[in-house]
Design a protein around this motif. Structure first.
Motif, PDB file in Angstrom:
ATOM      1  N   LEU A   1      23.810  25.839  29.540  1.00 35.65           N
ATOM      2  CA  LEU A   1      24.889  26.784  29.286  1.00 35.65           C
ATOM      3  C   LEU A   1      24.407  27.807  28.270  1.00 35.65           C
ATOM      4  O   LEU A   1      23.987  27.448  27.165  1.00 35.65           O
ATOM      5  CB  LEU A   1      26.116  26.047  28.755  1.00 35.65           C
ATOM      6  N   GLY A   2      24.420  29.076  28.662  1.00 34.84           N
ATOM      7  CA  GLY A   2      24.067  30.141  27.741  1.00 34.84           C
ATOM      8  C   GLY A   2      25.226  30.409  26.804  1.00 34.84           C
ATOM      9  O   GLY A   2      25.982  29.510  26.466  1.00 34.84           O
ATOM     10  N   SER A   3      25.370  31.640  26.388  1.00 32.79           N
ATOM     11  CA  SER A   3      26.458  31.958  25.462  1.00 32.79           C
ATOM     12  C   SER A   3      27.793  31.590  26.085  1.00 32.79           C
ATOM     13  O   SER A   3      28.032  31.829  27.258  1.00 32.79           O
ATOM     14  CB  SER A   3      26.437  33.451  25.123  1.00 32.79           C
ATOM     15  N   ASP A   4      28.634  30.974  25.300  1.00 30.65           N
ATOM     16  CA  ASP A   4      29.948  30.551  25.786  1.00 30.65           C
ATOM     17  C   ASP A   4      30.970  30.796  24.679  1.00 30.65           C
ATOM     18  O   ASP A   4      31.487  29.879  24.082  1.00 30.65           O
ATOM     19  CB  ASP A   4      29.924  29.066  26.169  1.00 30.65           C
ATOM     20  N   HIS A   5      31.194  32.036  24.392  1.00 30.16           N
ATOM     21  CA  HIS A   5      32.201  32.333  23.384  1.00 30.16           C
ATOM     22  C   HIS A   5      33.095  33.464  23.869  1.00 30.16           C
ATOM     23  O   HIS A   5      32.689  34.281  24.701  1.00 30.16           O
ATOM     24  CB  HIS A   5      31.551  32.697  22.040  1.00 30.16           C
ATOM     25  N   ALA A   6      34.291  33.455  23.358  1.00 23.37           N
ATOM     26  CA  ALA A   6      35.253  34.498  23.723  1.00 23.37           C
ATOM     27  C   ALA A   6      35.395  35.448  22.546  1.00 23.37           C
ATOM     28  O   ALA A   6      35.342  35.034  21.386  1.00 23.37           O
ATOM     29  CB  ALA A   6      36.592  33.862  24.062  1.00 23.37           C
TER      30      ALA A   6
ATOM     31  N   TRP B   1      35.942  36.398  27.956  1.00 21.78           N
ATOM     32  CA  TRP B   1      35.196  35.139  27.951  1.00 21.78           C
ATOM     33  C   TRP B   1      34.169  35.232  29.078  1.00 21.78           C
ATOM     34  O   TRP B   1      34.540  35.442  30.225  1.00 21.78           O
ATOM     35  CB  TRP B   1      36.150  33.957  28.167  1.00 21.78           C
ATOM     36  N   SER B   2      32.894  35.122  28.723  1.00 17.73           N
ATOM     37  CA  SER B   2      31.855  35.364  29.737  1.00 17.73           C
ATOM     38  C   SER B   2      30.699  34.374  29.604  1.00 17.73           C
ATOM     39  O   SER B   2      29.623  34.744  29.124  1.00 17.73           O
ATOM     40  CB  SER B   2      31.338  36.800  29.637  1.00 17.73           C
ATOM     41  N   PRO B   3      30.921  33.142  30.007  1.00 20.77           N
ATOM     42  CA  PRO B   3      29.821  32.174  29.971  1.00 20.77           C
ATOM     43  C   PRO B   3      28.813  32.409  31.094  1.00 20.77           C
ATOM     44  O   PRO B   3      29.140  33.018  32.117  1.00 20.77           O
ATOM     45  CB  PRO B   3      30.545  30.841  30.175  1.00 20.77           C
ATOM     46  N   HIS B   4      27.588  31.960  30.874  1.00 22.96           N
ATOM     47  CA  HIS B   4      26.613  31.994  31.963  1.00 22.96           C
ATOM     48  C   HIS B   4      25.728  30.764  31.892  1.00 22.96           C
ATOM     49  O   HIS B   4      25.488  30.215  30.809  1.00 22.96           O
ATOM     50  CB  HIS B   4      25.785  33.286  31.935  1.00 22.96           C
ATOM     51  N   TYR B   5      25.274  30.343  33.051  1.00 24.73           N
ATOM     52  CA  TYR B   5      24.413  29.167  33.167  1.00 24.73           C
ATOM     53  C   TYR B   5      23.056  29.610  33.686  1.00 24.73           C
ATOM     54  O   TYR B   5      22.976  30.322  34.687  1.00 24.73           O
ATOM     55  CB  TYR B   5      25.028  28.141  34.126  1.00 24.73           C
TER      56      TYR B   5
ATOM     57  N   ASP C   1      19.994  33.370  35.992  1.00 26.64           N
ATOM     58  CA  ASP C   1      21.404  33.137  35.714  1.00 26.64           C
ATOM     59  C   ASP C   1      22.071  32.741  37.033  1.00 26.64           C
ATOM     60  O   ASP C   1      22.450  33.590  37.831  1.00 26.64           O
ATOM     61  CB  ASP C   1      22.064  34.396  35.143  1.00 26.64           C
ATOM     62  N   VAL C   2      22.184  31.445  37.255  1.00 24.81           N
ATOM     63  CA  VAL C   2      22.696  30.970  38.538  1.00 24.81           C
ATOM     64  C   VAL C   2      24.212  31.072  38.625  1.00 24.81           C
ATOM     65  O   VAL C   2      24.778  31.185  39.718  1.00 24.81           O
ATOM     66  CB  VAL C   2      22.244  29.522  38.816  1.00 24.81           C
ATOM     67  N   VAL C   3      24.870  31.025  37.480  1.00 21.42           N
ATOM     68  CA  VAL C   3      26.327  31.200  37.437  1.00 21.42           C
ATOM     69  C   VAL C   3      26.655  32.097  36.253  1.00 21.42           C
ATOM     70  O   VAL C   3      26.210  31.854  35.132  1.00 21.42           O
ATOM     71  CB  VAL C   3      27.067  29.857  37.283  1.00 21.42           C
ATOM     72  N   LYS C   4      27.422  33.122  36.533  1.00 23.17           N
ATOM     73  CA  LYS C   4      27.826  34.038  35.466  1.00 23.17           C
ATOM     74  C   LYS C   4      29.175  34.627  35.848  1.00 23.17           C
ATOM     75  O   LYS C   4      29.327  35.179  36.937  1.00 23.17           O
ATOM     76  CB  LYS C   4      26.780  35.152  35.316  1.00 23.17           C
ATOM     77  N   PHE C   5      30.132  34.463  34.972  1.00 23.55           N
ATOM     78  CA  PHE C   5      31.421  35.095  35.249  1.00 23.55           C
ATOM     79  C   PHE C   5      32.016  35.645  33.972  1.00 23.55           C
ATOM     80  O   PHE C   5      31.680  35.226  32.867  1.00 23.55           O
ATOM     81  CB  PHE C   5      32.388  34.142  35.969  1.00 23.55           C
TER      82      PHE C   5
ATOM     83  N   VAL D   1      34.001  23.120  32.278  1.00 20.69           N
ATOM     84  CA  VAL D   1      33.973  24.332  31.473  1.00 20.69           C
ATOM     85  C   VAL D   1      35.408  24.711  31.130  1.00 20.69           C
ATOM     86  O   VAL D   1      36.319  24.492  31.929  1.00 20.69           O
ATOM     87  CB  VAL D   1      33.246  25.466  32.249  1.00 20.69           C
ATOM     88  N   GLY D   2      35.607  25.217  29.933  1.00 18.19           N
ATOM     89  CA  GLY D   2      36.978  25.593  29.594  1.00 18.19           C
ATOM     90  C   GLY D   2      37.080  26.285  28.255  1.00 18.19           C
ATOM     91  O   GLY D   2      36.211  26.138  27.383  1.00 18.19           O
ATOM     92  N   TYR D   3      38.133  27.073  28.117  1.00 17.18           N
ATOM     93  CA  TYR D   3      38.396  27.763  26.858  1.00 17.18           C
ATOM     94  C   TYR D   3      39.896  27.811  26.640  1.00 17.18           C
ATOM     95  O   TYR D   3      40.660  28.040  27.580  1.00 17.18           O
ATOM     96  CB  TYR D   3      37.831  29.192  26.899  1.00 17.18           C
ATOM     97  N   GLY D   4      40.304  27.561  25.408  1.00 17.05           N
ATOM     98  CA  GLY D   4      41.727  27.596  25.080  1.00 17.05           C
ATOM     99  C   GLY D   4      42.038  28.799  24.199  1.00 17.05           C
ATOM    100  O   GLY D   4      41.229  29.187  23.350  1.00 17.05           O
ATOM    101  N   PHE D   5      43.200  29.367  24.417  1.00 23.85           N
ATOM    102  CA  PHE D   5      43.605  30.571  23.678  1.00 23.85           C
ATOM    103  C   PHE D   5      45.038  30.389  23.185  1.00 23.85           C
ATOM    104  O   PHE D   5      45.915  30.022  23.970  1.00 23.85           O
ATOM    105  CB  PHE D   5      43.561  31.810  24.579  1.00 23.85           C
ATOM    106  N   THR D   6      45.263  30.640  21.909  1.00 29.03           N
ATOM    107  CA  THR D   6      46.630  30.693  21.398  1.00 29.03           C
ATOM    108  C   THR D   6      46.918  32.139  21.011  1.00 29.03           C
ATOM    109  O   THR D   6      46.232  32.720  20.162  1.00 29.03           O
ATOM    110  CB  THR D   6      46.798  29.765  20.181  1.00 29.03           C
TER     111      THR D   6
END
Lengths: 69, 165
Positions: free
Chosen positions: A43-48, B55-59, B66-70, B147-152
């Motif tokens: 997992l590369g960068s993973d921040h918002a 939010w832009s993770p990549h694998y 970069d096989v997965v990037k969104f 994978v996940g991200y939480g936002f308040t």
């Protein structure tokens, strides 16, 4: 053609990788090193982060006081 | 009993943002909100925004690909007043701005929002707060990663976010 993985996704690969994907239709035929490198990911960068933030506001009482019990 | 001191949602959408590696074709423009629990909540004024969090993770695999990037944008309007008071959130929505999934990989991503609450204590003007989560899996035939991200999100326009996996 390896439809199991989706030929449309394969088309997004660079040319040499398309050739590799064509040859690897049977996953069992891949050597373990190639398989491990292609499917092993980090997992590369993973921040918002905020973009073009709009200035925050206060939370005024306004005319709501009149309605309070 | 309805009260401007209580905060409710009038929309509560939960669903797929990305399915089988492809973005949802037509995501709704309103997925959640946090408004006063009154009948005329649509009379909110002074709406600001939108505020946006990207939010832009990549694998990346062993070959450096970069096989997965969104890239997902979480947007919310904020600062809305009811009778010139409080800070409410009339709209929250998500856009998938980029989705790149190479051969052999898959992505499924969902959105859900919790019930909104009041961040202020009783007797103070209501300050809307709503917690949202974007979560799912990145997978291939060998492995799967959550994978996940939480936002308040807060009615005054600030936010808190954290990785959840």
């Amino acid at each position: 053609m390896n439809d199991f993985y989706g030929s449309d996704k394969k088309d997004a690969l660079p040319h040499e990788w398309q050739q590799w994907a064509d040859k690897s239709g049977d996953l069992q035929q891949l050597d373990e090193n190639t398989k491990a490198q292609y499917f092993g990911v980090n997992l590369g960068s993973d921040h918002a982060e905020p973009r073009d933030e709009v200035a925050q506001v206060d939370v005024p009482q306004g005319d709501l006081q009149e309605g309070m019990a | 009993m309805a009260s401007w001191e209580a905060i409710k949602d009038t929309v509560e959408w939960a669903g797929k943002l990305i399915e089988n590696g492809r973005p949802h074709a037509s995501l709704p423009r309103q997925m959640a909100n946090a408004v006063p629990d009154v009948n005329d909540w649509q009379s909110l004024t002074d709406v600001k925004g939108p505020q946006t969090i990207l939010w832009s993770p990549h694998y990346t695999n062993g070959f450096g690909l970069d096989v997965v990037k969104f890239k997902v944008a979480l947007n919310w309007d904020f600062g809305a007043r009811y009778q010139n008071g409080g800070a409410f959130i009339p709209n929250v929505w998500v856009e998938v701005q980029e989705c790149r999934v190479l051969w052999g990989f898959d992505v499924d991503l969902e959105f859900r929002a919790q019930r909104p609450t009041n961040a202020n204590s009783s007797g103070q003007p209501p300050h809307a707060r709503i917690t949202c989560e974007i979560f799912g899996t990145v997978s291939n035939v060998i492995n799967s990663w959550e994978v996940g991200y939480g936002f308040t999100l807060f009615g005054d326009g600030h936010s808190e976010s954290r990785a959840t996996n």
